[in-house]
Write a protein that holds these residues in place. Structure first.
Motif, PDB file in Angstrom:
ATOM      1  N   MET A   1       0.828  -1.179   0.000  1.00  0.00           N
ATOM      2  CA  MET A   1       0.000   0.000   0.000  1.00  0.00           C
ATOM      3  C   MET A   1       0.876   1.249   0.000  1.00  0.00           C
ATOM      4  N   LEU A   2       1.975   1.192   0.700  1.00  0.00           N
ATOM      5  CA  LEU A   2       2.888   2.325   0.704  1.00  0.00           C
ATOM      6  C   LEU A   2       3.468   2.537  -0.695  1.00  0.00           C
ATOM      7  N   LYS A   3       3.647   1.449  -1.418  1.00  0.00           N
ATOM      8  CA  LYS A   3       4.141   1.542  -2.795  1.00  0.00           C
ATOM      9  C   LYS A   3       3.158   2.318  -3.665  1.00  0.00           C
ATOM     10  N   TRP A   4       1.865   2.022  -3.524  1.00  0.00           N
ATOM     11  CA  TRP A   4       0.851   2.725  -4.310  1.00  0.00           C
ATOM     12  C   TRP A   4       0.769   4.191  -3.911  1.00  0.00           C
ATOM     13  N   ALA A   5       0.912   4.493  -2.633  1.00  0.00           N
ATOM     14  CA  ALA A   5       0.903   5.886  -2.182  1.00  0.00           C
ATOM     15  C   ALA A   5       2.077   6.645  -2.792  1.00  0.00           C
ATOM     16  N   ALA A  25      -4.153  17.276  -8.174  1.00  0.00           N
ATOM     17  CA  ALA A  25      -4.935  17.315  -6.935  1.00  0.00           C
ATOM     18  C   ALA A  25      -5.573  15.959  -6.648  1.00  0.00           C
ATOM     19  N   GLY A  26      -6.089  15.306  -7.672  1.00  0.00           N
ATOM     20  CA  GLY A  26      -6.690  13.982  -7.488  1.00  0.00           C
ATOM     21  C   GLY A  26      -5.676  12.948  -7.057  1.00  0.00           C
ATOM     22  N   ALA A  27      -4.524  12.939  -7.706  1.00  0.00           N
ATOM     23  CA  ALA A  27      -3.478  11.975  -7.358  1.00  0.00           C
ATOM     24  C   ALA A  27      -2.939  12.246  -5.959  1.00  0.00           C
ATOM     25  N   ALA A  28      -2.825  13.504  -5.597  1.00  0.00           N
ATOM     26  CA  ALA A  28      -2.341  13.833  -4.246  1.00  0.00           C
ATOM     27  C   ALA A  28      -3.340  13.399  -3.187  1.00  0.00           C
ATOM     28  N   ALA A  29      -4.620  13.560  -3.466  1.00  0.00           N
ATOM     29  CA  ALA A  29      -5.644  13.129  -2.506  1.00  0.00           C
ATOM     30  C   ALA A  29      -5.622  11.616  -2.329  1.00  0.00           C
ATOM     31  N   ILE A  30      -5.475  10.889  -3.425  1.00  0.00           N
ATOM     32  CA  ILE A  30      -5.404   9.425  -3.348  1.00  0.00           C
ATOM     33  C   ILE A  30      -4.152   8.998  -2.590  1.00  0.00           C
ATOM     34  N   ALA A  31      -3.009   9.651  -2.867  1.00  0.00           N
ATOM     35  CA  ALA A  31      -1.762   9.314  -2.179  1.00  0.00           C
ATOM     36  C   ALA A  31      -1.890   9.559  -0.680  1.00  0.00           C
ATOM     37  N   LYS A  32      -2.514  10.676  -0.309  1.00  0.00           N
ATOM     38  CA  LYS A  32      -2.692  10.993   1.105  1.00  0.00           C
ATOM     39  C   LYS A  32      -3.585   9.964   1.793  1.00  0.00           C
ATOM     40  N   LEU A  33      -4.666   9.604   1.136  1.00  0.00           N
ATOM     41  CA  LEU A  33      -5.579   8.607   1.691  1.00  0.00           C
ATOM     42  C   LEU A  33      -4.884   7.258   1.872  1.00  0.00           C
ATOM     43  N   PHE A  35      -1.725   6.667   2.174  1.00  0.00           N
ATOM     44  CA  PHE A  35      -0.687   6.758   3.205  1.00  0.00           C
ATOM     45  C   PHE A  35      -1.288   6.636   4.597  1.00  0.00           C
ATOM     46  N   PHE A  36      -2.401   7.337   4.847  1.00  0.00           N
ATOM     47  CA  PHE A  36      -3.007   7.278   6.170  1.00  0.00           C
ATOM     48  C   PHE A  36      -3.612   5.903   6.452  1.00  0.00           C
ATOM     49  N   VAL A  37      -4.156   5.251   5.444  1.00  0.00           N
ATOM     50  CA  VAL A  37      -4.653   3.881   5.628  1.00  0.00           C
ATOM     51  C   VAL A  37      -3.480   2.958   5.964  1.00  0.00           C
ATOM     52  N   PHE A  38      -2.351   3.151   5.273  1.00  0.00           N
ATOM     53  CA  PHE A  38      -1.158   2.356   5.556  1.00  0.00           C
ATOM     54  C   PHE A  38      -0.702   2.550   6.997  1.00  0.00           C
ATOM     55  N   VAL A  39      -0.654   3.788   7.456  1.00  0.00           N
ATOM     56  CA  VAL A  39      -0.193   4.073   8.814  1.00  0.00           C
ATOM     57  C   VAL A  39      -1.124   3.436   9.844  1.00  0.00           C
ATOM     58  N   VAL A  40      -2.431   3.546   9.633  1.00  0.00           N
ATOM     59  CA  VAL A  40      -3.395   2.959  10.566  1.00  0.00           C
ATOM     60  C   VAL A  40      -3.236   1.441  10.604  1.00  0.00           C
TER      61      VAL A  40
END
Length: 58
Positions: A1-5, A25-33, A35-40
């Protein structure tokens, strides 16, 4: 998942440099989402690992 982020973050940077602000903006929003899912998920599995290891040792 971190790879996709990371992939989406690179896409956002490249799109931003080329002037495609909507795509960036769309790609940045997906990357941010992602990343946070990965961290959780990382924190949840880390806690589960400590709990299971403690039960196995005891």
């Amino acid at each position: 998942m971190l790879k996709w982020a990371s992939i989406f973050a690179v896409i956002a940077i490249i799109a931003g440099l080329l002037g495609f602000t909507g795509v960036a903006a769309g790609a940045a929003a997906i990357a941010k989402l992602l990343f946070f899912v990965f961290v959780v998920l990382f924190v949840v599995f880390l806690i589960l690992g400590f709990v299971v290891a403690k039960k196995v040792i005891d």
